[in-house]
Enzyme design. Structure first.
Site, PDB file in Angstrom:
ATOM      1  N   TYR A 261      43.135  26.700  32.877  1.00  0.00           N
ATOM      2  CA  TYR A 261      43.379  28.011  33.480  1.00  0.00           C
ATOM      3  C   TYR A 261      44.761  28.010  34.137  1.00  0.00           C
ATOM      4  O   TYR A 261      45.555  28.931  33.962  1.00  0.00           O
ATOM      5  CB  TYR A 261      42.278  28.315  34.515  1.00  0.00           C
ATOM      6  CG  TYR A 261      42.318  29.716  35.082  1.00  0.00           C
ATOM      7  CD1 TYR A 261      41.696  30.773  34.429  1.00  0.00           C
ATOM      8  CD2 TYR A 261      42.980  29.984  36.284  1.00  0.00           C
ATOM      9  CE1 TYR A 261      41.729  32.056  34.952  1.00  0.00           C
ATOM     10  CE2 TYR A 261      43.016  31.273  36.813  1.00  0.00           C
ATOM     11  CZ  TYR A 261      42.382  32.300  36.149  1.00  0.00           C
ATOM     12  OH  TYR A 261      42.429  33.577  36.664  1.00  0.00           O
TER      13      TYR A 261
ATOM     14  N   LYS B 101      47.901  30.347  33.056  1.00  0.00           N
ATOM     15  CA  LYS B 101      48.459  31.331  33.996  1.00  0.00           C
ATOM     16  C   LYS B 101      49.911  30.992  34.347  1.00  0.00           C
ATOM     17  O   LYS B 101      50.718  31.896  34.574  1.00  0.00           O
ATOM     18  CB  LYS B 101      47.589  31.426  35.258  1.00  0.00           C
ATOM     19  CG  LYS B 101      46.226  32.073  35.014  1.00  0.00           C
ATOM     20  CD  LYS B 101      46.335  33.541  34.589  1.00  0.00           C
ATOM     21  CE  LYS B 101      44.987  34.209  34.448  1.00  0.00           C
ATOM     22  NZ  LYS B 101      45.071  35.604  33.949  1.00  0.00           N
TER      23      LYS B 101
HETATM   24  N1  LIG Z   1      38.829  37.491  40.067  1.00  0.00           N
HETATM   25  C1  LIG Z   1      39.715  36.578  40.407  1.00  0.00           C
HETATM   26  O1  LIG Z   1      39.516  35.765  41.329  1.00  0.00           O
HETATM   27  C2  LIG Z   1      41.037  36.522  39.695  1.00  0.00           C
HETATM   28  C3  LIG Z   1      42.105  35.918  40.352  1.00  0.00           C
HETATM   29  C4  LIG Z   1      43.336  35.855  39.715  1.00  0.00           C
HETATM   30  C5  LIG Z   1      43.490  36.402  38.459  1.00  0.00           C
HETATM   31  N2  LIG Z   1      42.434  36.983  37.835  1.00  0.00           N
HETATM   32  C6  LIG Z   1      42.668  37.520  36.485  1.00  0.00           C
HETATM   33  O2  LIG Z   1      42.367  38.895  36.445  1.00  0.00           O
HETATM   34  C7  LIG Z   1      41.985  39.270  35.118  1.00  0.00           C
HETATM   35  C8  LIG Z   1      40.693  40.057  35.172  1.00  0.00           C
HETATM   36  O3  LIG Z   1      39.661  39.211  35.665  1.00  0.00           O
HETATM   37  P1  LIG Z   1      38.416  39.744  36.490  1.00  0.00           P
HETATM   38  O4  LIG Z   1      38.419  39.046  37.784  1.00  0.00           O
HETATM   39  O5  LIG Z   1      38.371  41.219  36.485  1.00  0.00           O
HETATM   40  O6  LIG Z   1      37.214  39.112  35.626  1.00  0.00           O
HETATM   41  P2  LIG Z   1      35.998  39.787  34.860  1.00  0.00           P
HETATM   42  O7  LIG Z   1      35.233  38.674  34.248  1.00  0.00           O
HETATM   43  O8  LIG Z   1      35.273  40.736  35.742  1.00  0.00           O
HETATM   44  O9  LIG Z   1      36.714  40.650  33.713  1.00  0.00           O
HETATM   45  C9  LIG Z   1      37.310  40.068  32.583  1.00  0.00           C
HETATM   46  C10 LIG Z   1      37.097  40.986  31.387  1.00  0.00           C
HETATM   47  O10 LIG Z   1      37.723  40.373  30.263  1.00  0.00           O
HETATM   48  C11 LIG Z   1      36.862  40.523  29.155  1.00  0.00           C
HETATM   49  N3  LIG Z   1      37.113  39.487  28.156  1.00  0.00           N
HETATM   50  C12 LIG Z   1      36.862  38.160  28.231  1.00  0.00           C
HETATM   51  N4  LIG Z   1      37.192  37.556  27.075  1.00  0.00           N
HETATM   52  C13 LIG Z   1      37.682  38.515  26.259  1.00  0.00           C
HETATM   53  C14 LIG Z   1      38.183  38.522  24.940  1.00  0.00           C
HETATM   54  N5  LIG Z   1      38.239  37.401  24.196  1.00  0.00           N
HETATM   55  N6  LIG Z   1      38.603  39.696  24.418  1.00  0.00           N
HETATM   56  C15 LIG Z   1      38.539  40.836  25.137  1.00  0.00           C
HETATM   57  N7  LIG Z   1      38.062  40.890  26.386  1.00  0.00           N
HETATM   58  C16 LIG Z   1      37.637  39.753  26.943  1.00  0.00           C
HETATM   59  C17 LIG Z   1      35.465  40.390  29.750  1.00  0.00           C
HETATM   60  O11 LIG Z   1      34.468  40.910  28.872  1.00  0.00           O
HETATM   61  C18 LIG Z   1      35.627  41.176  31.025  1.00  0.00           C
HETATM   62  O12 LIG Z   1      35.340  42.539  30.826  1.00  0.00           O
HETATM   63  C19 LIG Z   1      41.901  37.964  34.332  1.00  0.00           C
HETATM   64  O13 LIG Z   1      43.087  37.789  33.599  1.00  0.00           O
HETATM   65  C20 LIG Z   1      41.800  36.911  35.413  1.00  0.00           C
HETATM   66  O14 LIG Z   1      42.262  35.642  34.991  1.00  0.00           O
HETATM   67  C21 LIG Z   1      41.211  37.059  38.426  1.00  0.00           C
END
Ligand SMILES: NC(=O)c1ccc[n+]([C@@H]2O[C@H](COP(=O)([O-])OP(=O)(O)OC[C@H]3O[C@@H](n4cnc5c(N)ncnc54)[C@H](O)[C@@H]3O)[C@@H](O)[C@H]2O)c1
Length: 368
Positions: A207, A211
């Protein structure tokens, strides 16, 4: 250095650090046609909700068809905005993303795309740090799904954005001089990084690698995206309670503050709405009091005291071009100077040496 940095910033059309105290109007997203990957859950669903309520038209591409379709139906009913669609798309599959963008253009009320949000992402158990049976003859084959989704998925999305955004009918090249209040047609790419883009992350090396790579993509593409008139920005959230946050992470973070989805949405909405912001990155962390540092930037108060409002949104790379990337530019300039000083003779000598002179490695071997 400062003056040189400013010249470079002007050339690449980077806007000044985001003034988070400056008001903007979320209604500026009205009429924009937005494609978002991973929009069925978490941040993505929250962005879709906010932007659709402001009158944007949105195409969600996600692997989770059930959640995506349900969200679209709910929003259409709740907001009366029928310009919200779901397209099933696995971001790791090039043809799925090609179809997502084609469908987005077909559905677009004005025939183009104003904003692309590369948001889909996953986390999970990382086999590199939990190899299992160490007495086996060889390790199990690695599963690099996290890199496939979080890096290759983002690269596909970026590649398609670089093709479709400059073709957006009625749009002009992005610039910090844009009057955001009067700009509907846009060419905006928004990348979802993470605090794991800026710092290492325990037990999630894949990860962290993916990132960090997204940060490299952002920093590289924003130097030359002005050639296509595209503006590129990035969000780097700290841990936030969405479905991606797996239990071990929650346990590890127990007692420490988390970021808020509402702050992520706020930061993303500022980027999406204000078309004058080009080449900037914001960190979203747990809410803290803001204090003004010597250089005038708002930074979190470590003592939880400060004169500013409590906020979770910060500029993370305020002076990077002036202080860091300009250094790189100077370094490249120095190499260019050496090259031109050595001229064709130096070039010919190096080419000849690459054929006939022993390499340093072979020479070392001989003398050993
Ligand atoms: N929540 C956190 O703590 C956090 C922190 C930093 C960055 N992020 C980043 O934010 C972004 C959104 O994450 P989130 O927290 O909303 O998570 P989440 O799991 O709620 O949402 C992620 C979405 O991506 C979709 N997804 C996963 N694999 C996929 C694929 N192969 N094709 C299409 N869609 C796919 C999932 O179905 C889901 O709807 C991500 O890039 C994550 O790395 C999240």
């Amino acid at each position: 250095m400062e003056a040189q940095g400013q010249t470079v910033q002007k050339t690449i059309r980077q806007s000044p650090p985001v003034d988070l105290t400056k008001p903007y109007d979320a209604a500026w997203v009205k009429g924009k046609h937005i494609v978002i990957t991973g929009g069925a859950s978490g941040f993505g669903a929250a962005f879709v909700q906010r932007w659709a309520s402001q009158g944007a038209s949105i195409v969600i591409g996600d692997i989770d068809a059930e959640a995506g379709e349900q969200l679209v139906q709910e929003l259409r009913k709740e907001l009366g905005n029928t310009n919200v669609w779901f397209v099933r798309c696995d971001v790791t599959k090039w043809q799925d993303q090609v179809q997502l963008f084609k469908e987005a253009v077909r559905l677009s009320p004005h025939g183009g795309i104003d904003c692309v949000v590369a948001n889909a992402g996953i986390a999970g158990k990382d086999i590199m740090q939990t190899p299992g049976d160490l007495s086996a003859d060889e390790p199990p084959p690695p599963n690099f799904k996290v890199v496939d989704v979080n890096l290759y998925g983002v690269l596909y999305t970026t590649h398609l954005a670089c093709y479709w955004l400059p073709r957006n009918p009625g749009s002009s090249p992005s610039s910090p001089q844009t009057d955001a209040a009067k700009t509907v047609r846009d060419r905006h790419l928004l990348l979802l990084g993470s605090v794991a883009s800026l710092a290492g992350i325990a037990v999630q090396p894949q990860y962290g690698a993916a990132k960090h790579a997204v940060l490299g993509l952002f920093r590289s593409i924003r130097i030359s995206s002005f050639m296509q008139g595209i503006r590129v920005n990035m969000l780097c959230p700290y841990f936030v309670a969405t479905p991606i946050l797996i239990r071990p992470a929650k346990i590890m973070l127990a007692g420490a503050g988390l970021g808020r989805v509402s702050d992520v949405v706020e930061a993303g909405t500022r980027f999406a709405a204000d078309a004058s912001i080009c080449g900037r990155a914001l960190v979203i962390g747990p809410p803290a009091k803001a204090v003004r540092a010597e250089d005038g930037q708002l930074v979190p108060s470590l003592t939880h005291e400060g004169d500013g409002e409590e906020t979770g949104i910060w500029e993370c790379y305020a002076d990077d071009f002036a202080a860091v990337d300009t250094w790189t530019r100077r370094w490249v300039g120095l190499l260019g100077y050496i090259e031109s000083a050595r001229g064709w003779v130096g070039w010919a000598k190096d080419v000849a040496a690459s054929y006939w002179a022993p390499t340093e490695h072979k020479q070392n071997k001989k003398t050993a």
